[in-house]
Enzyme design. Structure first.
Site, PDB file in Angstrom:
ATOM      1  N   LYS A  75      13.816   3.649  23.406  1.00  9.76           N
ATOM      2  CA  LYS A  75      14.710   3.530  24.638  1.00  9.76           C
ATOM      3  C   LYS A  75      15.750   2.498  24.254  1.00  9.76           C
ATOM      4  O   LYS A  75      15.781   1.601  23.559  1.00  9.76           O
ATOM      5  CB  LYS A  75      13.746   2.652  25.612  1.00  9.76           C
ATOM      6  CG  LYS A  75      14.420   2.617  27.025  1.00  9.76           C
ATOM      7  CD  LYS A  75      13.228   1.947  27.871  1.00  9.76           C
ATOM      8  CE  LYS A  75      13.618   1.878  29.257  1.00  9.76           C
ATOM      9  NZ  LYS A  75      12.428   1.272  30.426  1.00  9.76           N
ATOM     10  N   SER A 150      12.047   3.837  34.712  1.00  7.39           N
ATOM     11  CA  SER A 150      13.477   3.768  34.052  1.00  7.39           C
ATOM     12  C   SER A 150      13.499   4.233  32.604  1.00  7.39           C
ATOM     13  O   SER A 150      14.595   4.534  32.090  1.00  7.39           O
ATOM     14  CB  SER A 150      13.672   2.267  33.912  1.00  7.39           C
ATOM     15  OG  SER A 150      12.854   1.504  32.962  1.00  7.39           O
ATOM     16  N   SER A 174       7.973   1.788  34.590  1.00  9.01           N
ATOM     17  CA  SER A 174       8.816   2.420  33.787  1.00  9.01           C
ATOM     18  C   SER A 174       8.566   3.407  32.678  1.00  9.01           C
ATOM     19  O   SER A 174       9.326   4.056  32.185  1.00  9.01           O
ATOM     20  CB  SER A 174      10.000   1.405  33.488  1.00  9.01           C
ATOM     21  OG  SER A 174      10.723   0.922  34.591  1.00  9.01           O
TER      22      SER A 174
END
Lengths: 484, 471
Positions: A75, A150, A174
């Site tokens: 990420k 997310s 997330s």
């Protein structure tokens, strides 16, 4: 099944060199990413370099580490030295960290092959990966749907076979929510299991890095690699035993609590996935009992008040002086800082900064922040109590089915989709989203297994048992990606 | 009307731990800009603070030395403000639970200053204005500080200066800070109001920020006192505000409104765990606390017979006191005199005395005092030897030998005394005739021939002995 051990076997049997495997992933990433948008950066050069090293190692006849040569997506809020780390924000569009996050150091030490950095909601604030400065992440199973957020890019890449596994972060859901939307596994570990050092902070007392993978075994394997004590994170505890080795597949006598009254889904497909999962666990000999979760209604406001407060503080450092975006023309120092922030941050980030600043301001502090903090303490006490009589709490991951792109929910409605996930972050408990069903549109639905503090082994084993029992039928990987 | 000033101080003292408070960068003063830096102290995205345990120990020591209660459990908080010298836009400090509370400092003029609290926190970087641009140096960023906050107990500039000098002495003695104002390792914020003498109400206060020399403190207080009195005497009201002291104009000026309207939005620092001092550690720190300057000074006066003035000068610098004590048991007064006159002359500045990098080793100093005190060499010679020791670092015996400053040997000494009597018949006659003064001429003669190495008392005795023999 296509998972880490599958790719590992290809390498071990020399059916494929690591360079060939890497190229196959890079090719599909480069081909699919323009539409899928899972990657913000594809790190081709880095990937091929690592692959060549792994191939040399194979040629020397050395044995490989568990994740060696395996393609990974990280990420983009996790600092990678020399590789830009954007947090999907204009503010950090060109930020290249000069140090590595601890979690990335662990992956790097394995010689796992970094395919690229995962798209996400800006600064991890959002539930659909639509707030990214680099565009919306599409769901690999149907481009009309979002990948969730997310960690949407990581989930999409793993489900789309553009990476074998990924590292995401979870502050209020997330990791689990996009894993649920994409039909894969997503583990948010106990707060303190994985070092936060080098992860761009959103809400420090909630943030936790974890794993997105295509099966329970992979999730355990990767978790074991990243969950080590790190003295650079004072809240780090680490995790002593191997969860991978404790995967027995037996849940006989496991006590599962369900809170049908408190943690209801509004979506029928989600509810039937929950019911079905309960039945599967029962059939395997687990004991299921109805429980009450006190203060569950307060979780969402407590989460948003405290997370935004911490975010407003954590994001204060983006002033355009040392790194990141900054305006060219300005009148004075204050003008430079305020315009840099006005232009560098997107709307959702600004909304949370303003909210957080407000709840910390003198005159409002007691009514919001302090009250929420006190409630958090009560919630922690009450929920920890539940785990004295339960091994696991089973709940929906998301109360709604995967969302369509551009649905334009109001911010508050979107915040509400975190209702089932945020409790684990408030308390700091480990939780895994497990693929467990489908909607009528054939979109994946996940359920969540929440465990006691540092009981990652328990929830991973339960997820593993469920997967074995159901033959992995709810795992959904797209055919778009790497076909090796 | 007679006016009285009421002052409270917030003093920032930089701790001399080797590394910064939240990272392992050096705390050394100076260095090329931005070379004592890392991801943590420059606030890189993702970096996290790691509390340096030494800082807590230093803080506890400071608290104990000022008679504070130590909070064995305290916490760190974030204090928010936006300024380029603070890279995270918040300072990690302590808000409602400081490390130390409720101490006091007794001044030599009899005033007692209450210390409300001492907390640990990080220092900021330095902003340098260069033409129309700003430059920032983060070397100082993250250097550990303690902030010592007093009650509004000062009533005069004298009080303030005595307090600061005392604080300096204590911090140096316990080894937590060098307290060098010129390097910014001791800085002061002055909170000040005025009121009619005799009143027990407080007036509206102003805060003068960041004073970093005794002169600045003195001038700022005097200026601000006049300013506030003028306002009140002309029927006005003092405005509560933050001021900056311009040392060029000697005036206090209001800082911009933005800085006055600070809302620090304190909340608990989630990245730093609870600060704990164990009972064992507390006991250990208490036991290891050295004798404080006041105690030391009293001991010098009462047990070693020094004057208060001399004793004060010696205890002001920890290293000086330790050096003194290397020889004090032999002859305290001689040792003190050597240090305060000869050695201090060679190290005239504050910094030099604080650092005490002189070439004379404590062992050699002890040897010199021993030689002097036993009469092996006289004071004049001793001083010459000491000067040579300061230049070369050699042992006193070596210098005496090399420069032939040693006491004359017995036979030679007697020969010289005889010679003095033989060569000065007039003086001898005068002396015998009852002129005591003439005897001095004989002694002077011996001194000349021994190049000062003879002991005057011994010389007198010898001469008298020889003259008696003659008679």
């Amino acid at each position: 099944m296509v998972n880490i051990s599958y790719y590992k076997k290809l390498l071990d049997t020399k059916a494929l060199s690591c360079t060939e495997l890497t190229k196959a992933f890079l090719d599909s990433a480069e081909k699919e990413n323009p539409s899928l948008n899972a990657y913000i950066s594809i790190t081709k050069e880095e990937a091929l370099k690592t692959a060549a090293e792994v191939d040399e190692k194979i040629a020397r006849g050395e044995s490989l580490q568990p994740l060696e040569g395996i393609p990974v997506i990280i990420k983009d809020n996790i600092c990678t030295k020399g590789i830009r780390t954007t947090c999907a924000s204009k503010m950090l569009e060109n930020y290249v960290p000069f140090y590595d996050a601890t979690v990335w150091e662990h992956i790097k030490a394995q010689n796992s092959v970094l395919i690229g950095k995962g798209n996400m909601d800006e600064f991890a604030m959002g539930s659909t990966s639509e707030t990214s400065y680099f565009g919306i992440v599409k769901n690999p199973h149907n481009p009309e749907y979002v990948a969730g957020g997310s960690s949407g890019g990581v989930a999409a890449a793993v489900a789309g076979k553009l990476a074998a596994y990924g590292i995401g972060t979870d502050t209020g859901g997330s990791i689990r929510q996009p894993a649920s939307f994409c039909g894969i596994y997503g583990l948010k570990p106990t707060y303190g299991s994985v070092s936060r050092y080098g992860i761009v902070a959103y809400a420090s007392s909630f943030d936790q890095a974890g794993v997105l993978a295509s099966c329970a075994e992979d999730t355990a394997l990767v978790f074991d690699v990243i969950s080590k004590y790190d003295e650079r994170d004072m809240r780090s505890v680490g995790f002593k035993k191997s969860t991978y080795e404790s995967l027995s597949g037996s849940v006989k006598g496991l006590k599962i609590g369900i809170a049908t009254e408190d943690l209801m889904a509004s979506d029928e497909f989600v509810n039937s996935a929950v019911e079905n999962t309960i039945n599967v666990f029962k059939s395997m000999g687990a004991e299921v009992e109805e429980i009450k979760i006190p203060f569950i209604k307060e979780c969402l406001p407590v989460y948003y008040i405290l997370a935004c407060a911490e975010a407003s503080s954590n994001l204060g450092r983006f002033d355009g002086i040392r790194y990141g975006y900054h305006v060219e023309d300005y009148e004075d120092l204050n003008d430079m800082i305020s315009r840099t922030r006005s232009e560098g941050f997107g709307d959702e980030v600004k909304r949370r900064i303003i909210l957080g600043t407000y709840v910390l301001s003198s005159g409002y502090f007691d009514a919001y922040y302090k009250k929420a903090q006190r409630l958090r303490e009560s919630i922690i006490k009450e929920i920890d109590k539940i785990f004295k009589s339960c091994d696991i709490v089973l709940a929906p991951t998301v109360p709604v089915a995967p969302l369509k792109a551009g649905a334009n929910l109001s911010p508050v409605d979107l915040y509400r989709t975190d209702i089932c996930t945020c409790a684990a972050n408030i308390v700091g408990l480990p939780s895994i989203s497990v693929p467990a069903g489908f909607t009528d549109d054939n979109m994946p639905v996940g359920i969540q297994l929440i465990g006691g503090r540092f009981k990652e082994d328990v929830i991973l084993n339960a997820a593993y048992a469920f997967e074995k029992e159901t033959g992995g039928e709810y795992i959904k990987l797209s055919e778009m990606g790497c076909g090796v | 009307m007679m006016w009285e000033m009421v002052i409270g101080l917030e003093t920032h003292v930089e701790l001399s731990t080797k590394t910064k408070i939240f990272c392992s960068c050096t705390t050394q003063f100076g260095g090329e800009p931005n070379t004592h830096c890392c991801p943590v102290c420059t606030g890189q995205p993702g970096s996290l603070p790691l509390l340096n345990k030494e800082v807590v120990r230093y803080g506890v020591k400071a608290g104990l030395a000022l008679g504070c209660h130590i909070n064995l459990v305290s916490k760190m908080d974030r204090k928010h403000y936006v300024y380029p010298d603070m890279p995270k836009a918040y300072q990690i400090s302590q808000f409602d639970i400081p490390l130390c509370e409720h101490g006091k400092v007794e001044l030599e003029n009899g005033t007692t200053i209450r210390v409300n609290r001492i907390h640990i926190e990080e220092d900021a970087g330095k902003l340098i204005h260069e033409g129309s641009t700003y430059l920032v140096d983060y070397n100082r960023c993250g250097v550990p500080l303690i902030e010592i906050v007093t009650a509004p107990d000062f009533r005069s500039v004298e009080d303030v200066l005595l307090y600061l000098e005392k604080l300096q002495g204590i911090m140096r003695t316990i080894g937590v800070s060098d307290c060098r104002m010129q390097e910014g390792s001791l800085r002061c914020d002055v909170n000040m109001s005025v009121r009619p003498k005799g009143s027990d109400k407080f007036g509206t206060r102003t805060e003068i920020k960041n004073l970093n020399s005794f002169t600045a403190i003195e001038n700022a207080i005097n200026y601000e006192f006049e300013r506030q009195v003028d306002i009140l005497e002309s029927g006005g009201q003092v405005e509560q505000e933050t001021l900056h002291f311009n040392s060029d104009t000697g005036e206090t000026v209001s800082m911009r409104d933005k800085e006055n309207a600070n809302d620090y939005r304190y909340f608990r620092e989630p990245d730093v765990v609870t600060v704990r001092v164990s009972k064992e550690e507390y006991d250990e720190l208490l036991a290891s606390l050295p004798e404080l300057p006041d105690q030391r000074m009293r001991r010098y006066v009462e047990n070693l017979g020094l004057t208060e003035t001399d004793a004060k000068l010696l205890v002001k610098y920890r290293r000086v006191a330790e050096f003194f004590e290397a020889a004090a048991d032999i002859d305290a007064k001689t040792a003190a005199a050597f240090i305060l006159t000869n050695i201090f002359k060679s190290v005239p500045t504050e910094v030099e005395r604080e650092e005490w990098q002189i070439k004379v080793s404590p062992e050699n100093f002890r040897e010199l005092v021993k030689l002097t005190s036993s009469g092996k060499i006289n004071r004049n010679i001793a001083k010459r030897v000491l000067d040579r020791m300061l230049e070369t670092g050699s042992a006193p015996a070596e210098i005496i030998e090399k420069e032939k400053l040693g006491g004359v040997d017995e036979a030679e000494f007697e020969a010289i005394c005889r010679k003095a009597i033989e060569e000065n018949p007039a003086a001898v006659a005068d002396y015998k005739g009852g002129k005591e003064k003439a005897f001095q001429a004989l002694i002077g003669y011996v001194m000349r021939l021994t190049r000062g190495a003879a002991n005057p008392a011994q010389t007198e005795a010898k001469l008298k002995e020889l003259l008696n023999e003659e008679a």
